[in-house]
Enzyme design. Sequence first.
Site, short mmCIF file in Angstrom:
data_model
loop_
_atom_site.label_atom_id
_atom_site.label_comp_id
_atom_site.label_asym_id
_atom_site.label_seq_id
_atom_site.Cartn_x
_atom_site.Cartn_y
_atom_site.Cartn_z
N LYS A 184 39.88 -25.96 108.83
CA LYS A 184 41.25 -26.38 108.55
C LYS A 184 41.21 -27.81 108.03
O LYS A 184 41.00 -28.75 108.78
CB LYS A 184 42.12 -26.34 109.82
CG LYS A 184 43.58 -26.60 109.48
CD LYS A 184 44.37 -27.25 110.61
CE LYS A 184 44.45 -28.74 110.55
NZ LYS A 184 45.07 -29.35 109.37
N GLU A 259 34.82 -36.75 116.74
CA GLU A 259 34.45 -37.97 116.00
C GLU A 259 35.76 -38.67 115.67
O GLU A 259 36.52 -38.20 114.83
CB GLU A 259 33.70 -37.61 114.72
CG GLU A 259 32.43 -36.83 114.94
CD GLU A 259 31.36 -37.59 115.70
OE1 GLU A 259 31.41 -38.83 115.72
OE2 GLU A 259 30.51 -36.93 116.31
N CYS A 293 36.75 -44.63 108.93
CA CYS A 293 36.58 -44.80 110.38
C CYS A 293 35.65 -45.96 110.66
O CYS A 293 35.71 -46.58 111.72
CB CYS A 293 36.06 -43.52 111.01
SG CYS A 293 34.61 -42.88 110.16
N GLU A 394 43.53 -49.53 115.70
CA GLU A 394 43.07 -49.09 114.38
C GLU A 394 44.27 -49.05 113.43
O GLU A 394 45.28 -48.42 113.73
CB GLU A 394 42.45 -47.70 114.49
CG GLU A 394 41.88 -47.22 113.17
CD GLU A 394 41.27 -45.82 113.26
OE1 GLU A 394 41.96 -44.90 113.74
OE2 GLU A 394 40.12 -45.65 112.82
P1 NAD Z 1 44.46 -37.00 112.48
O1 NAD Z 1 43.93 -37.13 113.86
O2 NAD Z 1 45.89 -37.21 112.23
O3 NAD Z 1 44.14 -35.52 111.92
C1 NAD Z 1 42.82 -35.01 111.89
C2 NAD Z 1 42.89 -33.49 111.78
O4 NAD Z 1 43.40 -32.97 113.01
C3 NAD Z 1 43.86 -33.00 110.69
O5 NAD Z 1 43.32 -31.86 110.06
C4 NAD Z 1 45.11 -32.64 111.49
O6 NAD Z 1 45.93 -31.68 110.86
C5 NAD Z 1 44.48 -32.09 112.77
N1 NAD Z 1 45.36 -32.09 113.94
C6 NAD Z 1 46.42 -32.91 114.19
N2 NAD Z 1 46.97 -32.60 115.39
C7 NAD Z 1 46.24 -31.58 115.91
C8 NAD Z 1 46.31 -30.83 117.12
N3 NAD Z 1 47.24 -31.09 118.04
N4 NAD Z 1 45.40 -29.86 117.34
C9 NAD Z 1 44.42 -29.61 116.42
N5 NAD Z 1 44.32 -30.27 115.26
C10 NAD Z 1 45.22 -31.25 114.99
O7 NAD Z 1 43.54 -37.95 111.58
P2 NAD Z 1 43.66 -38.29 110.03
O8 NAD Z 1 44.86 -39.14 109.84
O9 NAD Z 1 43.50 -37.06 109.21
O10 NAD Z 1 42.32 -39.16 109.82
C11 NAD Z 1 42.23 -40.49 110.18
C12 NAD Z 1 41.56 -40.66 111.52
O11 NAD Z 1 40.29 -40.03 111.51
C13 NAD Z 1 41.29 -42.11 111.85
O12 NAD Z 1 41.59 -42.36 113.20
C14 NAD Z 1 39.79 -42.25 111.59
O13 NAD Z 1 39.17 -43.30 112.29
C15 NAD Z 1 39.30 -40.93 112.01
N6 NAD Z 1 37.99 -40.64 111.42
C16 NAD Z 1 36.89 -40.64 112.23
C17 NAD Z 1 35.63 -40.41 111.69
C18 NAD Z 1 34.40 -40.38 112.57
O14 NAD Z 1 33.41 -39.78 112.17
N7 NAD Z 1 34.41 -40.99 113.74
C19 NAD Z 1 35.50 -40.18 110.32
C20 NAD Z 1 36.64 -40.19 109.53
C21 NAD Z 1 37.89 -40.41 110.09
#
Ligand code: NAD
Length: 505
Positions: A184, A259, A293, A394
Amino acid sequence: MATEALGTATGKVFKNFIDGEWVEARSGETFENINPADTREVVGIFQKSGKEDVDAAVEAASQAFKKWRLVPAPRRAEILYEASRILTERKEDYARDMTREMGKVIKETRGDVQEAIDTGYYMAGEGRRMFGATTPSELPNKFAMCVRQPLGVCAMITPWNFPMAIPSWKLFPALVAGNTCIIKPAQDTPLSTFNFVQALVDAGVPRGVVNIVTGSGSSVGTPLTEHPEIRAVSLTGSSEVGRIVGATCAKSFKHCSLELGGKNPMIVLDDANLDLALDGALWGAFGTTGQRCTATSRIIVQKGVYREFVDRLVERAKKLKIGNGLDEEVEMGPAVNKSQMETDLRYIEIGKNEGAKLECGGYRLEGKDYDHGWYVVPTVFSDVDAKMTIAQEEIFGPVVAVIPCDGLDHAIEIANGVVYGLSSAIYTKDVNRAFKAMRDLYAGITYINAPTIGAEVHLPFGGVKATGNGHREGGMGAIEFFTEWKSVYVDYSDKLQKAQIDRPE
Ligand code: NAD
């Protein structure tokens, strides 16, 4: 298998990919993928899916698992090699699609596709490794070994900032290990996932082995994390969502890799090569518009070079060329969407209100070329106190906090004083101080004389504290997550032997 060419057409309707077929969501509803550099452009139209679509994908993946797990790993790996070759051929088209859907500049989106290619070649090599172990038995005429087994159906939930690299970190190791998958993608960047899966399909991945279901976190993500037949969930996203996903997975004992977020520090000591540190700071803080990230969001500078460092950083930040990432000259693109831009601007207000000194930027860029995009000007705050909100939370935008420090110990205390622990960096020419930092910075990654961004695919990637739950992607960490151990004992003594009880001479 239907392999409708996806192409790069603007405004094209993309269907879910379930059991080797492109199918509409049961809801009959769709959503638009908008170019953040020019919101008049609809990059594609995607399916607004729900639980029924997830159920169909899980059923397909469960059926496919019966055969896929029995395909020898070196044969599975051949599909990964071929997919990587195809990605290499299509690199430029896929990079341009990615820039259009999420705004990252073209040099960086080429790097994103390259990261998927590198991961594919690395993980394909695992097809002929995937080492287990043999070990002596405590009993005579008995053989003992442990082998890796696939988990079953796995769900991948991905963010928008590395829309091809991150799906590849998850799908390639899961597939080579014999799992079947449902991905997804984030709603802002589904096209890059489609492009990636198209390469896998064209490389010969059998029907049902990889499925895509698009939609929101609540309508698709939640049913995935709750589904009883899914054995593992790999999420990359915010710590807030990670906490929910982790708790949901625990209820049905799913393996769960999280992650999550970061608040990554770069330390600059008095003896640092300042030119090098400035190059690193600009790239770390404003690369990907600060939406990594691993972005450098705190720069902790020793007092002897503090003023010079801030002045030179500000001078260079002001000169960065902002615009549509398809222009080769542009150095920084827009925020991914309106909501992220508003978050950036909100944190900038918080920084000002808490007493940090706004040195440059701090506003939305408007005017002829910018009116239809979500542009925030590179923003530098100085004289930031380590406890201020902009030094703790963040932001995920082009906003960097410069914090003065007394020396190495003080810098490490500040660096470790946040809830996150993903990446970290130190600039110094003193090998003793560098080694102390390598030992004492509490983070998953530490760079010496390089910025906080720049991970390579064959090393473990992930972080400590609120950045994750102890798993690692990349390198051998990924195979560790997508397999589980089975211990096998072969007794060829022809009699009952009791471990711990029979103690032969
Ligand atoms: P997000 O947490 O809003 O969404 C991530 C994914 O989770 C999306 O596909 C979203 O639709 C899904 N999601 C949201 N709510 C959910 C739920 N309740 N159950 C299951 N899935 C759900 O993050 P984002 O805005 O897409 O990305 C940015 C974030 O990702 C930042 O915090 C960044 O630091 C982090 N990030 C971490 C890494 C790493 O490897 N540590 C790498 C890239 C990004």
